[in-house]
Design a protein around this motif. Sequence first.
Motif, PDB file in Angstrom:
ATOM      1  N   TYR A   1      78.904  49.827  12.524  1.00 26.65           N
ATOM      2  CA  TYR A   1      79.715  51.038  12.399  1.00 26.65           C
ATOM      3  C   TYR A   1      78.868  52.157  11.780  1.00 26.65           C
ATOM      4  O   TYR A   1      78.898  53.306  12.239  1.00 26.65           O
ATOM      5  N   GLY A   2      78.099  51.823  10.748  1.00 28.97           N
ATOM      6  CA  GLY A   2      77.225  52.813  10.128  1.00 28.97           C
ATOM      7  C   GLY A   2      76.199  53.365  11.098  1.00 28.97           C
ATOM      8  O   GLY A   2      75.910  54.569  11.108  1.00 28.97           O
ATOM      9  N   GLU A   3      75.640  52.481  11.931  1.00 30.72           N
ATOM     10  CA  GLU A   3      74.674  52.939  12.943  1.00 30.72           C
ATOM     11  C   GLU A   3      75.329  53.950  13.876  1.00 30.72           C
ATOM     12  O   GLU A   3      74.747  54.988  14.193  1.00 30.72           O
ATOM     13  N   ILE A   4      76.530  53.631  14.328  1.00 33.42           N
ATOM     14  CA  ILE A   4      77.228  54.525  15.257  1.00 33.42           C
ATOM     15  C   ILE A   4      77.510  55.876  14.606  1.00 33.42           C
ATOM     16  O   ILE A   4      77.322  56.928  15.217  1.00 33.42           O
ATOM     17  N   LEU A   5      77.944  55.850  13.352  1.00 32.20           N
ATOM     18  CA  LEU A   5      78.198  57.123  12.660  1.00 32.20           C
ATOM     19  C   LEU A   5      76.913  57.925  12.505  1.00 32.20           C
ATOM     20  O   LEU A   5      76.930  59.155  12.611  1.00 32.20           O
TER      21      LEU A   5
ATOM     22  N   GLY B   1      76.115  61.728  14.130  1.00 34.52           N
ATOM     23  CA  GLY B   1      75.806  62.846  13.236  1.00 34.52           C
ATOM     24  C   GLY B   1      76.637  62.890  11.975  1.00 34.52           C
ATOM     25  O   GLY B   1      76.564  63.854  11.213  1.00 34.52           O
ATOM     26  N   ASP B   2      77.418  61.860  11.717  1.00 37.66           N
ATOM     27  CA  ASP B   2      78.228  61.778  10.496  1.00 37.66           C
ATOM     28  C   ASP B   2      77.409  61.004   9.460  1.00 37.66           C
ATOM     29  O   ASP B   2      77.634  59.823   9.217  1.00 37.66           O
ATOM     30  N   TYR B   3      76.452  61.685   8.839  1.00 35.53           N
ATOM     31  CA  TYR B   3      75.505  61.016   7.946  1.00 35.53           C
ATOM     32  C   TYR B   3      76.173  60.526   6.666  1.00 35.53           C
ATOM     33  O   TYR B   3      75.873  59.431   6.201  1.00 35.53           O
ATOM     34  N   ALA B   4      77.104  61.291   6.135  1.00 36.73           N
ATOM     35  CA  ALA B   4      77.815  60.845   4.931  1.00 36.73           C
ATOM     36  C   ALA B   4      78.652  59.605   5.252  1.00 36.73           C
ATOM     37  O   ALA B   4      78.668  58.633   4.475  1.00 36.73           O
ATOM     38  N   GLY B   5      79.335  59.619   6.378  1.00 32.90           N
ATOM     39  CA  GLY B   5      80.117  58.452   6.783  1.00 32.90           C
ATOM     40  C   GLY B   5      79.232  57.246   7.026  1.00 32.90           C
ATOM     41  O   GLY B   5      79.559  56.119   6.641  1.00 32.90           O
ATOM     42  N   ALA B   6      78.078  57.475   7.662  1.00 37.20           N
ATOM     43  CA  ALA B   6      77.122  56.386   7.911  1.00 37.20           C
ATOM     44  C   ALA B   6      76.651  55.790   6.595  1.00 37.20           C
ATOM     45  O   ALA B   6      76.632  54.561   6.433  1.00 37.20           O
ATOM     46  N   LEU B   7      76.282  56.653   5.654  1.00 36.32           N
ATOM     47  CA  LEU B   7      75.806  56.165   4.356  1.00 36.32           C
ATOM     48  C   LEU B   7      76.874  55.334   3.650  1.00 36.32           C
ATOM     49  O   LEU B   7      76.563  54.291   3.066  1.00 36.32           O
ATOM     50  N   ALA B   8      78.109  55.772   3.719  1.00 34.39           N
ATOM     51  CA  ALA B   8      79.190  55.023   3.065  1.00 34.39           C
ATOM     52  C   ALA B   8      79.322  53.621   3.665  1.00 34.39           C
ATOM     53  O   ALA B   8      79.423  52.632   2.928  1.00 34.39           O
ATOM     54  N   LYS B   9      79.331  53.532   4.999  1.00 31.25           N
ATOM     55  CA  LYS B   9      79.469  52.220   5.651  1.00 31.25           C
ATOM     56  C   LYS B   9      78.248  51.343   5.368  1.00 31.25           C
ATOM     57  O   LYS B   9      78.372  50.146   5.087  1.00 31.25           O
ATOM     58  N   LEU B  10      77.045  51.930   5.446  1.00 30.00           N
ATOM     59  CA  LEU B  10      75.824  51.156   5.234  1.00 30.00           C
ATOM     60  C   LEU B  10      75.685  50.717   3.777  1.00 30.00           C
ATOM     61  O   LEU B  10      75.255  49.590   3.513  1.00 30.00           O
ATOM     62  N   ASP B  11      76.078  51.570   2.839  1.00 25.86           N
ATOM     63  CA  ASP B  11      76.085  51.168   1.426  1.00 25.86           C
ATOM     64  C   ASP B  11      77.028  49.986   1.206  1.00 25.86           C
ATOM     65  O   ASP B  11      76.698  49.042   0.487  1.00 25.86           O
TER      66      ASP B  11
ATOM     67  N   TRP C   1      68.708  51.958   9.287  1.00 25.47           N
ATOM     68  CA  TRP C   1      69.705  52.973   9.616  1.00 25.47           C
ATOM     69  C   TRP C   1      70.110  53.781   8.397  1.00 25.47           C
ATOM     70  O   TRP C   1      70.358  54.984   8.496  1.00 25.47           O
ATOM     71  N   ARG C   2      70.165  53.139   7.227  1.00 27.15           N
ATOM     72  CA  ARG C   2      70.477  53.917   6.018  1.00 27.15           C
ATOM     73  C   ARG C   2      69.330  54.871   5.722  1.00 27.15           C
ATOM     74  O   ARG C   2      69.554  56.022   5.334  1.00 27.15           O
ATOM     75  N   GLY C   3      68.096  54.413   5.926  1.00 28.48           N
ATOM     76  CA  GLY C   3      66.951  55.302   5.748  1.00 28.48           C
ATOM     77  C   GLY C   3      67.024  56.500   6.687  1.00 28.48           C
ATOM     78  O   GLY C   3      66.759  57.633   6.292  1.00 28.48           O
ATOM     79  N   ALA C   4      67.420  56.250   7.924  1.00 27.26           N
ATOM     80  CA  ALA C   4      67.562  57.340   8.896  1.00 27.26           C
ATOM     81  C   ALA C   4      68.651  58.316   8.456  1.00 27.26           C
ATOM     82  O   ALA C   4      68.480  59.536   8.551  1.00 27.26           O
ATOM     83  N   ALA C   5      69.761  57.791   7.966  1.00 26.79           N
ATOM     84  CA  ALA C   5      70.852  58.662   7.507  1.00 26.79           C
ATOM     85  C   ALA C   5      70.408  59.488   6.306  1.00 26.79           C
ATOM     86  O   ALA C   5      70.739  60.681   6.206  1.00 26.79           O
ATOM     87  N   HIS C   6      69.642  58.871   5.401  1.00 29.20           N
ATOM     88  CA  HIS C   6      69.101  59.649   4.277  1.00 29.20           C
ATOM     89  C   HIS C   6      68.157  60.729   4.771  1.00 29.20           C
ATOM     90  O   HIS C   6      68.189  61.869   4.285  1.00 29.20           O
ATOM     91  N   LEU C   7      67.303  60.378   5.744  1.00 29.67           N
ATOM     92  CA  LEU C   7      66.359  61.352   6.276  1.00 29.67           C
ATOM     93  C   LEU C   7      67.098  62.525   6.910  1.00 29.67           C
ATOM     94  O   LEU C   7      66.781  63.693   6.635  1.00 29.67           O
ATOM     95  N   LYS C   8      68.105  62.234   7.739  1.00 29.43           N
ATOM     96  CA  LYS C   8      68.860  63.292   8.393  1.00 29.43           C
ATOM     97  C   LYS C   8      69.674  64.109   7.383  1.00 29.43           C
ATOM     98  O   LYS C   8      69.999  65.255   7.647  1.00 29.43           O
ATOM     99  N   SER C   9      69.962  63.515   6.226  1.00 25.58           N
ATOM    100  CA  SER C   9      70.694  64.232   5.169  1.00 25.58           C
ATOM    101  C   SER C   9      69.753  65.037   4.278  1.00 25.58           C
ATOM    102  O   SER C   9      70.211  65.727   3.377  1.00 25.58           O
TER     103      SER C   9
END
Length: 176
Positions: A52-56, A60-70, A84-92
């Motif tokens: 789910y985090g990967e999909i978010l 482009g929902d980086y905050a949502g992705a981070l929440a699911k991945l955390d 994927w969490r690293g990618a979400a941090h990078l995009k954030s």
Amino acid sequence: AVLKRAPSHWWVRCRMAEAYLAKGDTAGGLRQFERALADADPLVKREVLTWYGEILLWLGDYAGALAKLDEAIALGAKTFVYGWRGAAHLKSGDTAKALADLDSAVCLDAKDFEACVWRVEAYRLLGRSAESFRDLDHVIASGPNNFWAYFNRALLRDSLGEAAGMRSDFEAIPAD
């Protein structure tokens, strides 16, 4: 048909979610992830959260992705989750956290080429060309069909003013 017989089959539910997303039905896809989470056995909930985090992330929902991945990491997830969490941090915009997670992902699985390519992007943005080229050489040697690696190497070469190398890498990207 599978879900009628086994409604809690999380993997099929997540694949169905991706099918909805591929058809352009974002709401339908996200509903399927929510159903997968609701039905998930506690031992597989971390896998559903990771997916789910990967999909978010890709939506482009980086905050949502981070929440699911955390949440997935808190439940003990290790496979793909750090990449994927690293990618979400990078995009954030948090390159330091991105690199920490991407380093963890690559340490856990040297064949996580997606994490390697995300790390290349982080290195490139930081001007760390030698490290970018090191990871790109590894990914391209291991999986010469990885178009993301060629795309990132082209961007890196462009940033260094290497127009011929950039063209060569773009030409290596499959047309499809």
